[in-house]
Write an enzyme that holds these catalytic residues in place. Structure first.
Site, PDB file in Angstrom:
ATOM      1  N   LYS A  52       0.189   0.790 -17.109  1.00 16.55           N
ATOM      2  CA  LYS A  52       1.501   1.195 -17.614  1.00 16.55           C
ATOM      3  C   LYS A  52       2.267   2.009 -16.567  1.00 16.55           C
ATOM      4  O   LYS A  52       3.465   1.804 -16.372  1.00 16.55           O
ATOM      5  CB  LYS A  52       1.340   1.991 -18.908  1.00 16.55           C
ATOM      6  CG  LYS A  52       0.857   1.157 -20.086  1.00 16.55           C
ATOM      7  CD  LYS A  52       0.443   2.018 -21.270  1.00 16.55           C
ATOM      8  CE  LYS A  52      -0.133   1.162 -22.387  1.00 16.55           C
ATOM      9  NZ  LYS A  52      -0.641   1.958 -23.515  1.00 16.55           N
ATOM     10  N   GLN A  96      -1.705   7.605 -26.314  1.00 11.87           N
ATOM     11  CA  GLN A  96      -2.698   6.564 -26.040  1.00 11.87           C
ATOM     12  C   GLN A  96      -3.862   6.662 -27.019  1.00 11.87           C
ATOM     13  O   GLN A  96      -4.462   7.729 -27.184  1.00 11.87           O
ATOM     14  CB  GLN A  96      -3.216   6.689 -24.599  1.00 11.87           C
ATOM     15  CG  GLN A  96      -4.171   5.610 -24.182  1.00 11.87           C
ATOM     16  CD  GLN A  96      -3.509   4.245 -24.077  1.00 11.87           C
ATOM     17  OE1 GLN A  96      -2.411   4.121 -23.537  1.00 11.87           O
ATOM     18  NE2 GLN A  96      -4.169   3.229 -24.585  1.00 11.87           N
ATOM     19  N   ASP A 119       6.053   2.963 -28.893  1.00 16.93           N
ATOM     20  CA  ASP A 119       4.932   2.131 -29.341  1.00 16.93           C
ATOM     21  C   ASP A 119       5.194   1.536 -30.715  1.00 16.93           C
ATOM     22  O   ASP A 119       4.474   0.639 -31.158  1.00 16.93           O
ATOM     23  CB  ASP A 119       3.638   2.956 -29.377  1.00 16.93           C
ATOM     24  CG  ASP A 119       2.693   2.616 -28.232  1.00 16.93           C
ATOM     25  OD1 ASP A 119       2.835   1.522 -27.652  1.00 16.93           O
ATOM     26  OD2 ASP A 119       1.815   3.443 -27.924  1.00 16.93           O
TER      27      ASP A 119
END
Length: 283
Positions: A52, A96, A119
């Site tokens: 990422k 995460q 997200d």
């Protein structure tokens, strides 16, 4: 068989995004910033975050990596997330996953401001998805839909089977396929006669985390197969689908790696750009 090459499609879309961000730089406007919050040193998370950060830098975004030890208290992590929320120079925020067991994943995910939740995991963004209203969609399902669109695959009227019911992939991709007028069946660990169901699927999406779980006899001739699984076996990444024994039977299939993974990161970057534009409406 046509390979659904997520890597090449993601690269094309990332190059298009880079041109837009280059225009911001040339105009003297600050570029989008993505904050990645990590707790602990999960090997898979380390790999995903590395990808990422690399992709964000390549398109011209600023990635910020907030890395905390796995023994951090929930209160300390809450405070860190709230502080990141308040930073006006940070546009997108992701937490995460997975988190260590002592941390409340749902609670902490929902602390991220909805307009920074790139997200798409916040409960309000989930609600917008299920109401069919505009909002940030989860990156992996959005990447899958983008990949289908790029190959001009119309799922309208097709029988789509999703194996896996996670809130990250299985449930949201099912709703997104339904919104595209596919007929959707969700399967999971308690599903009986699974192979009978998967073998009737025009579109088969697999996200269960079991290497080579889907075998040749479980797939319909000329099916479209999307393999979301990423499993490390003997230092090799393999999917949930037995690719080598399935590929000649189907019309389209994603590889692992270089299939859904790059599309997920591409969707995450595009989501970050979208929230940046929404916040900076004069751009």
């Amino acid at each position: 068989m046509i390979l659904l090459d997520g890597r090449s499609i993601a690269e094309k879309r990332n190059n298009e995004l880079k041109l837009k961000i280059d225009e911001l730089k040339e105009s003297g406007i600050r570029v989008p910033t993505l904050a990645i919050i990590q707790v602990g040193n999960d090997a898979a998370s380390n790999s995903y975050i590395k990808g990422k950060i690399k992709a964000a830098k390549k398109v011209g975004m600023i990635p910020l990596h907030f890395h905390f030890e796995d023994h951090i208290s929930e209160k300390e992590l809450e405070e860190a997330i709230l502080n990141i929320n308040q930073d006006n120079n940070i546009d997108g925020v992701i937490l995460q996953l997975p988190l260590p067991n002592h941390l409340n994943e749902a609670k902490l995910t929902n602390l991220i401001k909805i307009d920074k939740d790139v997200d798409g995991f916040h409960i309000l963004n989930k609600g917008l998805l299920f109401e069919g209203k505009p909002g940030i969609r989860p990156a992996t399902p959005q990447g899958i839909i983008t990949l289908l669109n790029e190959y001009e695959i119309d799922v309208k009227g097709l029988n789509a089977v999703v194996v896996g019911r996670s809130n990250i992939v299985g449930v949201p991709i099912s709703k997104m396929l339904l919104d595209l007028n596919a007929t959707v069946t969700i399967c999971h660990s308690k599903t009986k006669n699974l192979s009978d169901i998967t073998s009737k699927a025009d579109v088969l999406i697999v996200a269960i985390g079991k290497p080579h779980f889907i075998t040749n006899n479980m797939v319909k001739n000329n099916a479209i197969v999307i393999d979301v699984g990423v499993n490390r076996v003997n230092d090799k990444l393999i999917g949930d689908v037995d690719f080598e024994n399935v590929k000649e039977k189907v019309s389209y299939i994603t590889p692992v790696p270089k299939g859904v993974g790059p599309m997920t990161i591409s969707a995450l970057l595009e989501n970050t750009y979208k929230v940046f534009l929404k916040k900076n409406k004069e751009v």
